[in-house]
Design a protein around this motif. Sequence first.
Motif, PDB file in Angstrom:
ATOM      1  N   ALA A 149      -5.322   3.833   5.132  1.00 22.48           N
ATOM      2  CA  ALA A 149      -6.581   3.099   5.272  1.00 22.48           C
ATOM      3  C   ALA A 149      -6.359   1.678   5.788  1.00 22.48           C
ATOM      4  CB  ALA A 149      -7.327   3.064   3.937  1.00 22.48           C
ATOM      5  N   ALA A 150      -5.263   1.053   5.347  1.00 18.28           N
ATOM      6  CA  ALA A 150      -4.969  -0.319   5.765  1.00 18.28           C
ATOM      7  C   ALA A 150      -4.330  -0.375   7.147  1.00 18.28           C
ATOM      8  CB  ALA A 150      -4.056  -0.994   4.746  1.00 18.28           C
ATOM      9  N   GLU A 180     -13.150   3.250   4.658  1.00 14.53           N
ATOM     10  CA  GLU A 180     -12.058   4.119   4.196  1.00 14.53           C
ATOM     11  C   GLU A 180     -11.288   3.450   3.067  1.00 14.53           C
ATOM     12  OE1 GLU A 180      -9.661   7.485   3.811  1.00 14.53           O
ATOM     13  OE2 GLU A 180     -11.638   7.180   4.665  1.00 14.53           O
ATOM     14  N   MET A 181     -11.074   2.136   3.174  1.00 11.96           N
ATOM     15  CA  MET A 181     -10.400   1.420   2.083  1.00 11.96           C
ATOM     16  C   MET A 181     -11.281   1.429   0.840  1.00 11.96           C
ATOM     17  SD  MET A 181      -7.726  -0.101   0.929  1.00 11.96           S
ATOM     18  CE  MET A 181      -6.707  -0.549   2.339  1.00 11.96           C
ATOM     19  N   TYR A 231       0.827  -1.196   0.000  1.00  6.58           N
ATOM     20  CA  TYR A 231       0.000   0.000   0.000  1.00  6.58           C
ATOM     21  C   TYR A 231       0.869   1.256   0.000  1.00  6.58           C
ATOM     22  CZ  TYR A 231      -3.512  -3.304   1.729  1.00  6.58           C
ATOM     23  OH  TYR A 231      -4.361  -4.373   1.892  1.00  6.58           O
ATOM     24  N   PHE A 232       0.384   2.295  -0.677  1.00  7.35           N
ATOM     25  CA  PHE A 232       1.096   3.558  -0.725  1.00  7.35           C
ATOM     26  C   PHE A 232       0.132   4.692  -0.368  1.00  7.35           C
ATOM     27  CE2 PHE A 232       3.358   0.566  -3.259  1.00  7.35           C
ATOM     28  CZ  PHE A 232       4.692   0.818  -2.961  1.00  7.35           C
ATOM     29  N   ASP A 290     -13.531  -5.756   2.683  1.00  4.55           N
ATOM     30  CA  ASP A 290     -14.048  -6.540   3.813  1.00  4.55           C
ATOM     31  C   ASP A 290     -13.098  -6.462   5.010  1.00  4.55           C
ATOM     32  OD1 ASP A 290     -16.233  -7.287   2.293  1.00  4.55           O
ATOM     33  OD2 ASP A 290     -15.503  -9.329   1.903  1.00  4.55           O
ATOM     34  N   ARG A 291     -11.816  -6.455   4.737  1.00  8.41           N
ATOM     35  CA  ARG A 291     -10.797  -6.448   5.781  1.00  8.41           C
ATOM     36  C   ARG A 291     -10.642  -5.070   6.428  1.00  8.41           C
ATOM     37  NH1 ARG A 291      -4.969  -9.333   5.154  1.00  8.41           N
ATOM     38  NH2 ARG A 291      -6.403 -11.051   4.952  1.00  8.41           N
ATOM     39  N   HIS A 292     -10.707  -4.005   5.620  1.00 10.52           N
ATOM     40  CA  HIS A 292     -10.328  -2.676   6.112  1.00 10.52           C
ATOM     41  C   HIS A 292     -11.468  -1.648   6.147  1.00 10.52           C
ATOM     42  CE1 HIS A 292      -6.175  -3.869   6.403  1.00 10.52           C
ATOM     43  NE2 HIS A 292      -6.201  -4.290   5.149  1.00 10.52           N
TER      44      HIS A 292
END
Length: 85
Positions: free
Chosen positions: A18-19, A48-49, A11-12, A43-45
């Motif tokens: 978000a992550a 915001e993701m 991720y950048f 689903d995980r984050h």
Amino acid sequence: MAETTGIEVRYFAAAADAAGVEKETVALAPSVDLGTLKTALIDRHGAEMARVLSVAAFLIDSELTRDLGRAAGPVVDVLPPFAGG
């Protein structure tokens, strides 16, 4: 020897925010499409993701894409727009 299943997601910028991490491994086969990976990341984050991914591009094997039908591969970089607007 068993094949390791997972996609390394890097991720950048806003995607890392978000992550909450700069990279992680998602337990999906590298042959899944980006749409499936995107759903798993949301689903995980959470919301915001989802917001970040709605404008992000993905870098796979030096190719920048937004084609959610493309196979993810073993490493995917999530690149949101870097400039404010």
